[in-house]
Design an enzyme around this catalytic site. Structure first.
Site, mmCIF file in Angstrom:
data_model
loop_
_atom_site.group_PDB
_atom_site.id
_atom_site.type_symbol
_atom_site.label_atom_id
_atom_site.label_comp_id
_atom_site.label_asym_id
_atom_site.label_seq_id
_atom_site.Cartn_x
_atom_site.Cartn_y
_atom_site.Cartn_z
ATOM 1 N N CYS A 35 -82.228 -29.125 10.249
ATOM 2 C CA CYS A 35 -82.748 -27.774 9.889
ATOM 3 C C CYS A 35 -83.789 -28.015 8.869
ATOM 4 O O CYS A 35 -84.969 -28.761 8.997
ATOM 5 C CB CYS A 35 -81.929 -26.694 9.609
ATOM 6 S SG CYS A 35 -82.649 -24.787 9.664
ATOM 7 N N ASP A 57 -82.779 -23.947 21.544
ATOM 8 C CA ASP A 57 -83.099 -23.178 20.013
ATOM 9 C C ASP A 57 -84.201 -22.448 20.152
ATOM 10 O O ASP A 57 -85.287 -22.573 20.440
ATOM 11 C CB ASP A 57 -83.447 -24.506 19.449
ATOM 12 C CG ASP A 57 -83.574 -24.405 17.851
ATOM 13 O OD1 ASP A 57 -84.005 -23.364 17.655
ATOM 14 O OD2 ASP A 57 -83.542 -25.341 17.161
ATOM 15 N N HIS A 93 -79.826 -23.941 18.308
ATOM 16 C CA HIS A 93 -80.185 -24.523 16.702
ATOM 17 C C HIS A 93 -78.696 -24.809 16.203
ATOM 18 O O HIS A 93 -77.670 -24.110 16.351
ATOM 19 C CB HIS A 93 -81.020 -23.549 16.079
ATOM 20 C CG HIS A 93 -81.621 -23.991 14.904
ATOM 21 N ND1 HIS A 93 -82.596 -24.822 14.692
ATOM 22 C CD2 HIS A 93 -80.802 -24.008 13.515
ATOM 23 C CE1 HIS A 93 -82.715 -25.080 13.636
ATOM 24 N NE2 HIS A 93 -81.862 -24.407 12.832
#
Length: 223
Positions: A119, A165, A192
């Site tokens: 991330c 995502d 995600h």
């Protein structure tokens, strides 16, 4: 179990850093770069797992300049807090602190250095490749990579993205792929955060495949 040390950045600021060492001589060093949730249980487990695979793993607490050893879980309230912490943490400062960590890892004599980030850390791992230059960089679902996609990588890149995502459009992934033709880019049938087994988005099959590809990539470039 790892231990906490401190590393000094170029401006003298001291960051906490979780370290996990292999049983024998390390195959290389791995800079593990956190999500917005800090060096929490999951990131420590990631570092421990790379140590179990023979690497000296360092996971610096990159948000220390905002809140010392910040870590949290994944409730809506914790996510909101993490986003506030992230807002006070610039990528320029992250690059400075990553460079200090890379220097510290090199000083251990561990050998070649790789980075892996998730991330926020995935975007930071990309910048480790373009602005620092190490031996190999792995990026999991870095949402800001598209913003920096035209920067020139100084070392090999491997990137993992989830097809589901909602925060990273597939057009961004394709733009990254076009801007970085030398990079290895993989898509997974996941959302995600699919690597994190502490979250609802965990996708075991995708996480396992991405992990295997990452280990093979590090074996190729950092052994």
């Amino acid at each position: 179990m790892g231990e906490w040390i401190e590393i000094a950045s170029s401006d003298g600021f001291a960051l906490a850093c979780y370290t996990a060492a292999p049983k024998g001589a390390p195959k290389g060093g791995i800079l593990v770069i956190q999500e917005i949730f800090g060096v929490n249980a999951h990131i420590r487990e990631v570092a421990d797992s790379y140590a179990a695979d023979g690497y000296l793993a360092w996971a610096p607490s990159f948000y220390d300049r905002v809140e010392r050893r910040f870590e949290c879980g994944y409730t809506p309230e914790e996510i909101a807090k993490a986003r506030d912490i992230m807002a006070g943490s610039s990528f320029d400062t992250a690059v400075q602190d990553m460079a200090a960590a890379v220097e510290g890892l090199r000083a251990t004599g561990a050998g070649k250095i790789g980075s892996v980030g998730y991330c926020w850390g995935g975007s930071s791992s990309f910048l480790a490749a373009t602005r620092i230059g190490i031996d190999a960089s792995v990026c999991y679902y870095g949402g800001q990579i598209a913003r920096f996609r035209d920067e020139t990588a100084k070392n090999p890149l491997l990137m993992h993205f989830g097809e589901q995502d909602h925060g990273i459009p597939m057009e961004d992934v394709e733009a990254i792929r076009a801007a970085q033709p030398g990079a290895e880019v993989h898509l997974y049938p996941a959302g995600h955060g699919f690597n994190c087994n502490h979250r609802a988005d965990f996708h075991e099959e995708s996480a396992g495949l991405a992990r295997a590809r990452s280990l093979a990539f590090f074996a190729q470039h950092t052994a």
